[in-house]
Design a protein around this motif. Structure first.
Motif, PDB file in Angstrom:
ATOM      1  N   ALA A 111       0.859  -1.234   0.165  1.00  6.30           N
ATOM      2  CA  ALA A 111      -0.087   0.119   0.036  1.00  6.30           C
ATOM      3  C   ALA A 111       1.091   1.233  -0.031  1.00  6.30           C
ATOM      4  O   ALA A 111       1.326   1.545   1.007  1.00  6.30           O
ATOM      5  N   SER A 112       1.226   1.847  -1.256  1.00 11.42           N
ATOM      6  CA  SER A 112       2.270   2.842  -1.342  1.00 11.42           C
ATOM      7  C   SER A 112       1.936   4.348  -1.158  1.00 11.42           C
ATOM      8  O   SER A 112       2.664   5.156  -1.269  1.00 11.42           O
ATOM      9  N   THR A 113       0.492   4.592  -1.240  1.00 11.13           N
ATOM     10  CA  THR A 113      -0.029   5.969  -0.885  1.00 11.13           C
ATOM     11  C   THR A 113      -0.644   6.293   0.333  1.00 11.13           C
ATOM     12  O   THR A 113      -0.723   5.300   1.081  1.00 11.13           O
ATOM     13  N   ASP A 114      -0.452   7.567   0.530  1.00 12.04           N
ATOM     14  CA  ASP A 114      -1.021   7.817   2.045  1.00 12.04           C
ATOM     15  C   ASP A 114      -2.179   8.287   2.169  1.00 12.04           C
ATOM     16  O   ASP A 114      -2.795   8.717   0.932  1.00 12.04           O
ATOM     17  N   LYS A 115      -2.891   8.433   3.260  1.00  8.61           N
ATOM     18  CA  LYS A 115      -4.215   8.783   3.366  1.00  8.61           C
ATOM     19  C   LYS A 115      -4.303  10.329   3.721  1.00  8.61           C
ATOM     20  O   LYS A 115      -3.263  10.942   4.195  1.00  8.61           O
ATOM     21  N   LYS A 116      -5.389  11.140   3.354  1.00  7.43           N
ATOM     22  CA  LYS A 116      -5.246  12.481   3.504  1.00  7.43           C
ATOM     23  C   LYS A 116      -6.107  12.841   4.582  1.00  7.43           C
ATOM     24  O   LYS A 116      -7.048  12.234   5.149  1.00  7.43           O
ATOM     25  N   LEU A 117      -6.091  14.081   5.467  1.00  5.50           N
ATOM     26  CA  LEU A 117      -6.509  14.528   6.347  1.00  5.50           C
ATOM     27  C   LEU A 117      -8.068  14.932   5.918  1.00  5.50           C
ATOM     28  O   LEU A 117      -8.890  15.177   6.712  1.00  5.50           O
ATOM     29  N   GLY A 118      -8.260  15.654   4.760  1.00  9.66           N
ATOM     30  CA  GLY A 118      -9.157  16.439   4.298  1.00  9.66           C
ATOM     31  C   GLY A 118      -9.524  17.842   4.822  1.00  9.66           C
ATOM     32  O   GLY A 118     -10.709  18.086   5.260  1.00  9.66           O
ATOM     33  N   ILE A 119      -8.483  18.473   5.428  1.00  8.69           N
ATOM     34  CA  ILE A 119      -8.718  19.727   5.768  1.00  8.69           C
ATOM     35  C   ILE A 119      -8.241  20.844   4.978  1.00  8.69           C
ATOM     36  O   ILE A 119      -7.034  20.628   4.126  1.00  8.69           O
TER      37      ILE A 119
END
Length: 555
Positions: free
Chosen positions: A201-209
């Protein structure tokens, strides 16, 4: 890796008495011992401890990856003993290993991280299974090389297990090959009985802020790759001129990043940290790292051992305010009556010990703030701070914002809220979970039907959770269903042979790096490390890795 007993076996059973997992038979207690020609090590049960090697009086035991050509048959001889071999009367068989059909089976493994290797380790136990491992980078080992913190040398030692697999004669590397670009999934399926996808799993999750994309607001996935020398991020530049950094997230990666930012660079110099990162850290102004968790200490996703080790970093204080030790009503009740989960209980007690320590004399510190969530990253052309909101628990134990807000000044905000898998062309994909739909590793379509010859392991299989040990179980589970499908005749027969892959790639200007090339890279990095006094000096660009792969290695 497993050990193998070879020709000189003297049957004195010294090895039996020292084996911690009872994987050497027959034992002196078993009737067959009296007439046995030799003893045998069960390759499925051997844990690679090496105790038997030291105990053997005649030097008859060797790692399976280091057998001389003339001793290769002993690997099969040891394994065959356990196929249907019964113990004493009335006992279950020692092990019933599956008997594969005649003929070679070719498996392509896409990815070279822990899950890929643990699956490959199981598959290459069968001499008729030929495993080709593909990875887009010129180097193997995935997040063990590019994700594990440089100061966790003991964790990186798992590479020795991977190295024993890569030495197998029925295993070969095809590194520096991007599946989906240099070779398609259909082309692999035409040449291999099965394709095992374990690319992670090579991408990051976003905070969405708001403000999340400002310069100075970065993903932990990228920052970790930078200090670990991943070629994709070797040229990244981070502004470390602020005295404070803020990390959003409460997992082990968040603690790793905090520790690297605050540890004395002279201590890091002996590790395999990338030299560009070490140089940047030497001029860093960061003296405080604030770690934000939206829930309580009881919900911290980091392990207790990592939480404890944070307090053992020389010259770094751990600061927790009593006000940040609130837990949900349910957890509070369990703490009071002694029914709380032991892991949670230990975490809460350790946090309370940190909070009770009023002596904070070090010039660097890590501050844990719980029930605190970011609502906006502040700044115009670059990060200047982060706005946060205080959370609380309602009666049902749900986290709710209180409306109480404040700001933390900083020039660096690092989000560390998890990894996410990417779509694999040609396979179904669940956008919500970031995984490939599967049943125990068998890839399935929207109707739940297995796609013949397609398998998945690791984070792409189950989501970005769990460490190396979890990946071992996960990889082994997928390997077992592959073997089941081989035995059950459910494996498709490829119309073409995989022997033309290297020539096909060469016609496209792609020159795969094999085991010899990786060995050259490994030797080059270790040789260069001597000049700087570290365990390894990583080569961090694709061009230089390719150059090192061709050798020769300087003396």
């Amino acid at each position: 890796m497993a050990f193998v007993i070879t020709r000189p076996c003297c049957n004195d059973a010294s090895c039996v008495s020292v084996c911690p997992v009872n994987c050497i038979h027959p034992t002196p207690e078993e009737p067959e011992f009296r007439t046995a020609e030799m003893l045998y090590i069960d390759p499925e049960s051997c844990i690679d401890c090496g105790a038997c090697v030291d105990a053997c009086p005649v030097g008859a035991i060797f790692p399976d990856g280091e057998l001389a050509d003339e001793d290769e048959p002993y690997l099969r001889l040891n394994a065959d003993y356990y196929l249907d071999h019964d113990g004493e009367a009335g006992e279950a068989p020692l092990r019933r290993a599956p008997k594969l059909p005649d003929g070679d089976v070719y498996i392509a493994v896409v990815g070279a991280g822990p899950a890929a290797f643990y699956a490959a380790e199981e598959l290459v136990r069968f001499g008729s299974v030929q495993v080709d491992m593909y990875d887009r980078l010129p180097t193997p080992y995935g997040l063990v090389r590019a994700g594990v913190a440089p100061d966790h040398a003991a964790t990186k030692a798992v590479e020795r297990t991977f190295a024993s697999t890569e030495r197998k004669k029925n295993f070969q590397y095809r590194l520096d090959v991007t599946v989906g670009r240099d070779i398609t999934l259909d082309e692999l399926a035409d040449r291999y009985h099965a394709v095992l996808h374990a690319s992670g799993a090579s991408t990051d999750k976003k905070l969405g802020i708001a403000g999340e994309d400002l310069p100075g607001s970065v993903a932990a996935t990228e920052f970790v790759a930078w200090y670990n020398g991943h070629p994709d991020h070797a040229d990244d530049v981070y502004d470390l001129s602020s005295e404070r950094a803020v990390i959003v997230g409460n997992g082990n990666v968040a603690l790793d990043v905090a520790r690297i930012l605050l540890t004395d660079p002279d201590e890091l110099a002996s590790t395999d940290i990338a030299q560009h990162a070490l140089e940047a850290l030497r001029t860093s102004s960061i003296r405080e790292v604030v770690i934000l968790g939206r829930r309580s200490i009881a919900d911290g996703a980091y392990t207790n051992s990592e939480f404890l080790s944070t307090g053992l970093v020389d010259g770094v204080d751990v600061v927790i305010d009593d006000a940040d030790l609130t837990v949900s009503p349910q957890i509070a009740a369990q703490l009071d009556d002694g029914t709380v989960d032991s892991t949670i209980g230990s975490k809460v007690r350790l946090a309370r010990e940190y909070a009770a320590n009023g002596t904070h004399s070090a010039d660097r510190r890590v501050v844990f703030r719980y029930l605190t969530a970011p609502t906006e990253v502040l700044g115009d052309s670059a990060v200047t701070g982060v706005r946060i909101v205080r959370n609380s628990y309602d009666a049902q134990g749900r986290v709710c914002p209180t409306g109480e807000t404040s700001e933390i000044s900083t020039g660096l905000v690092i989000r560390s809220i998890g990894y996410r898998g990417q779509v694999v062309d040609g396979l179904p994909f669940d956008e919500e979970t970031g995984t490939v739909p599967n049943h125990a590793g068998r890839v399935v379509n929207t109707e739940g039907e297995h796609l013949p010859g397609q398998y998945v392991a690791g984070w792409l299989k189950r989501g970005a959770s769990g460490g190396i040990g979890t990946n071992r179980f996960c990889g082994q589970e997928t390997a077992s269903v592959i073997v089941e499908d081989i035995v059950g005749g459910a494996m498709p027969t490829p119309p073409l042979h995989r022997d033309d892959v290297v020539a096909m790639l060469a016609s496209r200007g792609v020159l795969p790096i094999d085991g010899g090339g990786w060995s050259n890279i490994d030797k080059a990095e270790r040789t260069a490390s001597r000049a700087v006094g570290s365990v390894r000096r990583k080569i961090v660009t694709i061009a230089k890795l390719r150059e090192a792969a061709t050798g020769p290695i300087p003396g």
